[in-house]
Design a protein around this motif. Structure first.
Motif, PDB file in Angstrom:
ATOM      1  N   LEU A 192      63.685  70.126  -4.967  1.00 49.85           N
ATOM      2  CA  LEU A 192      64.912  69.784  -4.249  1.00 49.85           C
ATOM      3  C   LEU A 192      66.003  69.291  -5.199  1.00 49.85           C
ATOM      4  O   LEU A 192      67.180  69.596  -5.010  1.00 49.85           O
ATOM      5  N   SER A 241      66.750  62.509   2.915  1.00 47.01           N
ATOM      6  CA  SER A 241      65.856  62.071   3.997  1.00 47.01           C
ATOM      7  C   SER A 241      64.376  62.077   3.600  1.00 47.01           C
ATOM      8  O   SER A 241      63.520  61.668   4.377  1.00 47.01           O
ATOM      9  N   LEU A 242      64.068  62.534   2.382  1.00 45.73           N
ATOM     10  CA  LEU A 242      62.681  62.649   1.935  1.00 45.73           C
ATOM     11  C   LEU A 242      62.042  61.269   1.775  1.00 45.73           C
ATOM     12  O   LEU A 242      62.629  60.372   1.184  1.00 45.73           O
ATOM     13  N   GLU A 259      71.827  72.019   1.947  1.00 47.27           N
ATOM     14  CA  GLU A 259      70.561  71.815   2.657  1.00 47.27           C
ATOM     15  C   GLU A 259      69.569  71.048   1.794  1.00 47.27           C
ATOM     16  O   GLU A 259      68.863  70.154   2.275  1.00 47.27           O
ATOM     17  N   THR A 269      62.695  57.290  -2.157  1.00 42.87           N
ATOM     18  CA  THR A 269      61.647  57.976  -1.391  1.00 42.87           C
ATOM     19  C   THR A 269      60.360  57.161  -1.296  1.00 42.87           C
ATOM     20  O   THR A 269      59.522  57.428  -0.439  1.00 42.87           O
ATOM     21  N   ARG A 322      57.637  68.831  -4.811  1.00 45.69           N
ATOM     22  CA  ARG A 322      58.663  69.066  -3.804  1.00 45.69           C
ATOM     23  C   ARG A 322      59.965  68.363  -4.186  1.00 45.69           C
ATOM     24  O   ARG A 322      61.051  68.927  -4.056  1.00 45.69           O
ATOM     25  N   GLU A 332      67.993  67.331   2.581  1.00 41.07           N
ATOM     26  CA  GLU A 332      66.550  67.088   2.670  1.00 41.07           C
ATOM     27  C   GLU A 332      66.117  66.031   1.663  1.00 41.07           C
ATOM     28  O   GLU A 332      65.254  65.197   1.949  1.00 41.07           O
TER      29      GLU A 332
END
Length: 238
Positions: free
Chosen positions: A129, A110-111, A103, A150, A125, A107
């Protein structure tokens, strides 16, 4: 007893019909979701025996997970005595870590950072991750490439400089660029506020026109409220 177990198994199957089988993948069902389904069903059916609960719960495991659970029970000598608590503990130890990592990585991929996001909070954040996704610490370029991915283009292109070799340096450079743009944006907004104030033309002094002519007459474009009279403008017709 056999008939009772058979009826109970049928009733259990009816209750959980439509739910996916637990396959250890985060995108299908988490261990917590599985536990909620099981406990709700057992409460509805009145199944209280922990060993019987484990036996029924096995029907919600897919073949691979069921096989690994069976091997674990044999190794631990609990084939006939395994309880629901032991089953859930095994699933969490074996699959929750994998699911959590999956997970976090999904994430992370796709951040995206956007202009209205606070970059220090975004960096926190991102770091969380990276840690949760268990990116290898001895491969710094992996995290660095994800961080570049990102960023918007105007920042990303600056993060390919030769002196940036790890994610910490990239985050420092990105912070400098972001804070500079924030400062310039704030100054730009101040200029707009100052120059954008509408002029109150009713307060602007009007110099009398000492030349006679048709241009002195008020016309359709004259602002309402500005009145001219012969006393102010002697050359104008009254």
């Amino acid at each position: 007893m056999a008939d009772s177990n058979y009826s109970q198994a049928l009733a259990f199957a009816q209750q959980v019909r439509g739910h996916p089988r637990f396959d250890g993948k985060a995108g299908t069902m988490s261990v917590n979701s599985l536990e909620r389904i099981l406990r709700s069903t057992f409460k509805t059916l009145g199944v209280q025996n922990a060993v019987r609960q484990a036996a029924l719960a096995e029907s919600l495991l897919n073949y691979t997970v069921l096989d690994s659970w069976g091997s674990y029970c044999e190794a631990e000598g609990i084939v006939e005595t395994a309880t629901l608590a032991q089953l859930l503990q095994y699933l969490r130890a074996t699959y929750d870590t994998i699911s959590s990592t999956y997970e976090a990585f999904a994430e992370l991929v796709s951040l995206k950072f956007s202009a209205d996001t606070d970059l220090p909070q975004f960096n926190q954040r991102f770091d969380h991750l990276v840690s949760k996704a268990e990116l290898s610490a001895n491969q710094p370029h992996q995290a660095l490439n994800h961080y570049r991915h990102t960023m918007p283009t105007n920042i990303k292109k600056e993060l390919f400089a030769a002196d940036i070799v790890n994610v910490r340096q990239a985050q420092t450079r990105a912070l400098v660029l972001w804070r500079t743009r924030q400062s310039l944006r704030a100054k730009s907004n101040q200029v707009v506020d100052t120059r954008g104030e509408p002029m109150d033309i009713d307060r602007v002094a009007v110099k009398p026109n000492t030349h006679c002519g048709s241009n002195n007459r008020s016309g359709p474009n004259t602002r309402q409220g500005l009145q001219f009279n012969a006393e102010q403008f002697p050359c104008m017709e009254t």
